[in-house]
Design a protein around this motif. Structure first.
Motif, PDB file in Angstrom:
ATOM      1  N   GLU A   1      12.985  -0.229   8.412  1.00  0.00           N
ATOM      2  CA  GLU A   1      14.373  -0.326   8.877  1.00  0.00           C
ATOM      3  C   GLU A   1      15.345  -0.490   7.706  1.00  0.00           C
ATOM      4  OE1 GLU A   1      14.347  -3.375  11.872  1.00  0.00           O
ATOM      5  OE2 GLU A   1      13.592  -1.996  13.415  1.00  0.00           O
ATOM      6  N   LEU A   2      14.936  -1.271   6.696  1.00  0.00           N
ATOM      7  CA  LEU A   2      15.787  -1.444   5.511  1.00  0.00           C
ATOM      8  C   LEU A   2      15.990  -0.108   4.801  1.00  0.00           C
ATOM      9  CD1 LEU A   2      17.186  -3.251   3.285  1.00  0.00           C
ATOM     10  CD2 LEU A   2      14.968  -3.276   2.152  1.00  0.00           C
ATOM     11  N   MET A   3      14.895   0.617   4.558  1.00  0.00           N
ATOM     12  CA  MET A   3      14.998   1.888   3.828  1.00  0.00           C
ATOM     13  C   MET A   3      15.825   2.908   4.606  1.00  0.00           C
ATOM     14  SD  MET A   3      11.264   2.368   1.996  1.00  0.00           S
ATOM     15  CE  MET A   3      10.205   1.751   3.308  1.00  0.00           C
TER      16      MET A   3
ATOM     17  N   ILE B   1       8.146   5.500  14.230  1.00  0.00           N
ATOM     18  CA  ILE B   1       6.769   5.163  14.596  1.00  0.00           C
ATOM     19  C   ILE B   1       6.114   4.413  13.442  1.00  0.00           C
ATOM     20  CG2 ILE B   1       4.505   6.069  15.275  1.00  0.00           C
ATOM     21  CD1 ILE B   1       6.632   6.726  17.330  1.00  0.00           C
ATOM     22  N   LEU B   2       5.548   3.249  13.735  1.00  0.00           N
ATOM     23  CA  LEU B   2       4.887   2.436  12.709  1.00  0.00           C
ATOM     24  C   LEU B   2       3.375   2.479  12.888  1.00  0.00           C
ATOM     25  CD1 LEU B   2       7.157  -0.728  12.959  1.00  0.00           C
ATOM     26  CD2 LEU B   2       7.406   1.202  11.413  1.00  0.00           C
ATOM     27  N   GLY B   3       2.665   2.593  11.766  1.00  0.00           N
ATOM     28  CA  GLY B   3       1.205   2.539  11.814  1.00  0.00           C
ATOM     29  C   GLY B   3       0.713   1.266  12.487  1.00  0.00           C
ATOM     30  N   ASP B   4       1.439   0.170  12.234  1.00  0.00           N
ATOM     31  CA  ASP B   4       1.134  -1.146  12.824  1.00  0.00           C
ATOM     32  C   ASP B   4       1.069  -1.120  14.340  1.00  0.00           C
ATOM     33  OD1 ASP B   4       0.770  -2.842  10.780  1.00  0.00           O
ATOM     34  OD2 ASP B   4       2.817  -3.593  10.686  1.00  0.00           O
ATOM     35  N   GLU B   5       1.853  -0.236  14.940  1.00  0.00           N
ATOM     36  CA  GLU B   5       1.994  -0.218  16.391  1.00  0.00           C
ATOM     37  C   GLU B   5       1.134   0.854  17.054  1.00  0.00           C
ATOM     38  OE1 GLU B   5       6.232  -0.058  16.970  1.00  0.00           O
ATOM     39  OE2 GLU B   5       6.522  -2.011  16.001  1.00  0.00           O
ATOM     40  N   CYS B   6       0.242   1.454  16.265  1.00  0.00           N
ATOM     41  CA  CYS B   6      -0.702   2.442  16.800  1.00  0.00           C
ATOM     42  C   CYS B   6      -2.112   1.847  16.717  1.00  0.00           C
ATOM     43  CB  CYS B   6      -0.664   3.725  15.981  1.00  0.00           C
ATOM     44  SG  CYS B   6       0.964   4.515  15.994  1.00  0.00           S
ATOM     45  N   GLU B   7      -3.039   2.442  17.453  1.00  0.00           N
ATOM     46  CA  GLU B   7      -4.416   1.936  17.401  1.00  0.00           C
ATOM     47  C   GLU B   7      -4.967   2.031  15.979  1.00  0.00           C
ATOM     48  OE1 GLU B   7      -8.726   2.496  19.616  1.00  0.00           O
ATOM     49  OE2 GLU B   7      -6.950   3.506  20.426  1.00  0.00           O
TER      50      GLU B   7
ATOM     51  N   ASN C   1      -5.516   3.362  -4.996  1.00  0.00           N
ATOM     52  CA  ASN C   1      -5.871   2.237  -4.120  1.00  0.00           C
ATOM     53  C   ASN C   1      -4.757   1.714  -3.219  1.00  0.00           C
ATOM     54  OD1 ASN C   1      -8.702   1.565  -5.117  1.00  0.00           O
ATOM     55  ND2 ASN C   1      -7.538   1.625  -7.021  1.00  0.00           N
ATOM     56  N   ILE C   2      -3.511   2.085  -3.518  1.00  0.00           N
ATOM     57  CA  ILE C   2      -2.397   1.440  -2.815  1.00  0.00           C
ATOM     58  C   ILE C   2      -1.438   2.430  -2.150  1.00  0.00           C
ATOM     59  CG2 ILE C   2      -0.353  -0.024  -3.150  1.00  0.00           C
ATOM     60  CD1 ILE C   2      -1.963  -1.505  -5.367  1.00  0.00           C
ATOM     61  N   ALA C   3      -0.976   3.429  -2.894  1.00  0.00           N
ATOM     62  CA  ALA C   3       0.072   4.332  -2.398  1.00  0.00           C
ATOM     63  C   ALA C   3      -0.290   4.949  -1.045  1.00  0.00           C
ATOM     64  CB  ALA C   3       0.336   5.437  -3.417  1.00  0.00           C
ATOM     65  N   GLY C   4       0.623   4.819  -0.083  1.00  0.00           N
ATOM     66  CA  GLY C   4       0.448   5.442   1.230  1.00  0.00           C
ATOM     67  C   GLY C   4      -0.466   4.708   2.182  1.00  0.00           C
ATOM     68  N   LYS C   5      -1.135   3.646   1.691  1.00  0.00           N
ATOM     69  CA  LYS C   5      -2.105   2.940   2.535  1.00  0.00           C
ATOM     70  C   LYS C   5      -1.428   1.833   3.349  1.00  0.00           C
ATOM     71  CE  LYS C   5      -6.480   3.738   0.121  1.00  0.00           C
ATOM     72  NZ  LYS C   5      -6.059   4.786  -0.808  1.00  0.00           N
ATOM     73  N   HIS C   6      -2.098   1.464   4.422  1.00  0.00           N
ATOM     74  CA  HIS C   6      -1.639   0.400   5.302  1.00  0.00           C
ATOM     75  C   HIS C   6      -1.965  -0.946   4.638  1.00  0.00           C
ATOM     76  CE1 HIS C   6      -1.744  -1.600   9.460  1.00  0.00           C
ATOM     77  NE2 HIS C   6      -0.523  -1.134   9.293  1.00  0.00           N
TER      78      HIS C   6
ATOM     79  N   VAL D   1       7.813   8.445  10.567  1.00  0.00           N
ATOM     80  CA  VAL D   1       6.446   8.026  10.885  1.00  0.00           C
ATOM     81  C   VAL D   1       5.871   7.380   9.626  1.00  0.00           C
ATOM     82  CG1 VAL D   1       4.187   8.798  11.712  1.00  0.00           C
ATOM     83  CG2 VAL D   1       6.261   9.986  12.472  1.00  0.00           C
ATOM     84  N   THR D   2       5.634   6.058   9.672  1.00  0.00           N
ATOM     85  CA  THR D   2       5.334   5.346   8.430  1.00  0.00           C
ATOM     86  C   THR D   2       4.282   4.256   8.599  1.00  0.00           C
ATOM     87  OG1 THR D   2       6.358   3.988   6.687  1.00  0.00           O
ATOM     88  CG2 THR D   2       7.300   3.782   8.883  1.00  0.00           C
ATOM     89  N   ASN D   3       3.558   3.984   7.520  1.00  0.00           N
ATOM     90  CA  ASN D   3       2.643   2.840   7.475  1.00  0.00           C
ATOM     91  C   ASN D   3       3.361   1.580   7.001  1.00  0.00           C
ATOM     92  OD1 ASN D   3       0.317   4.031   8.436  1.00  0.00           O
ATOM     93  ND2 ASN D   3      -0.689   4.226   6.445  1.00  0.00           N
ATOM     94  N   ALA D   4       4.640   1.702   6.669  1.00  0.00           N
ATOM     95  CA  ALA D   4       5.391   0.539   6.170  1.00  0.00           C
ATOM     96  C   ALA D   4       5.611  -0.476   7.298  1.00  0.00           C
ATOM     97  CB  ALA D   4       6.752   0.991   5.627  1.00  0.00           C
ATOM     98  N   PRO D   5       5.716  -1.762   6.952  1.00  0.00           N
ATOM     99  CA  PRO D   5       6.084  -2.759   7.963  1.00  0.00           C
ATOM    100  C   PRO D   5       7.482  -2.457   8.500  1.00  0.00           C
ATOM    101  CG  PRO D   5       5.354  -3.803   5.907  1.00  0.00           C
ATOM    102  CD  PRO D   5       5.529  -2.346   5.618  1.00  0.00           C
TER     103      PRO D   5
END
Length: 246
Positions: free
Chosen positions: A139-141, A155-161, A67-72, A130-134
């Protein structure tokens, strides 16, 4: 194509050779550059238990993977708080703050990461995370792992459609790096991420960092490796080099 995970799989060895001359390598972040999933699992487990989620019974590793791993975060919020999305989003935001505290103290690279980094740098290849992380997490990692100068693009998932499992983040990476999907491959560790790479038309090398092989194989990776020291990976990269010089 999905192939055998056997140590000497011929399919694994030849799987990347067709990409020669290689132009770029794309990396997911969580679970792919670093083994961060235990920190995410810990943060979710502690905070969900605190608010009495699942009648106060701690979430299991299986629940986390499914339910959680890898998800936005927006998708996680919908799963955990289906009747109160604003609360779910706030919860995820607070959880990320807890994760960053843990990560700043405990983050470690996946075994062999320095070796594959050098291989990429020695060949002058382009690279993107390329990540779904905030962004704050990503940037921290990347900074903690000493990779801030390694990646030309993040590239952030947040910044894509659409975030992963949709292909948008990987398509955006190709576009920003100005490279072809026919000469690029991806490192990923989650079903969501592998699906995104495959949907973008890219070969995906899956890492079995935390997610079970049989679960990852359902997403159709090109082949699976244990970490960046895996002989299967180096056999495939050697074949790729041979093809480049052929």
């Amino acid at each position: 194509m999905t192939c055998s995970t056997g140590e000497n799989s011929v399919e694994s060895k030849d799987a990347l050779a067709k990409l020669a001359p290689l132009e770029a390598v794309l990396f997911d972040v969580d679970g792919t550059l670093c083994d961060s999933d235990p920190l995410h699992h810990y943060a979710f487990r502690e905070m969900l238990q605190e608010i009495g989620f699942n009648d106060g019974v701690p979430i299991t590793e299986d629940f986390f993977v499914e339910n959680i791993a890898g998800k936005h975060n927006i998708d996680i919020a919908k799963i955990l708080f289906p009747d109160d999305l604003p609360r779910g989003l706030k919860f995820c935001e607070d959880k990320e703050a807890m994760f960053r505290k843990l990560a700043s103290e405990q983050l470690k690279p996946i075994s062999g990461l320095d070796k594959v980094k050098k291989w990429i740098e020695d060949r002058g290849l382009k690279r993107a995370a390329v990540t779904n992380a905030p962004r704050e997490n990503a940037e921290l990692m990347i900074s903690k792992l000493g990779l801030s100068d390694f990646f030309q693009v993040v590239i952030l998932g947040d910044e894509c459609e659409h975030a992963k499992p949709f292909p948008d983040p990987y398509l955006k990476a190709l576009e920003m790096l100005k490279v072809s999907k026919d000469h690029t491959f991806v490192f990923e560790d989650s079903v969501s991420g592998i699906k995104a790479g495959v949907a973008a038309g890219l070969p995906v090398v899956g890492l079995t960092t935390r997610n079970p092989e049989h679960v990852l194989l359902e997403a159709n990776p090109t082949f699976l490796i244990k970490d960046y020291d895996d002989p299967k990976l180096w056999a495939a990269l050697e074949e790729l080099d041979k093809n480049k010089d052929a």
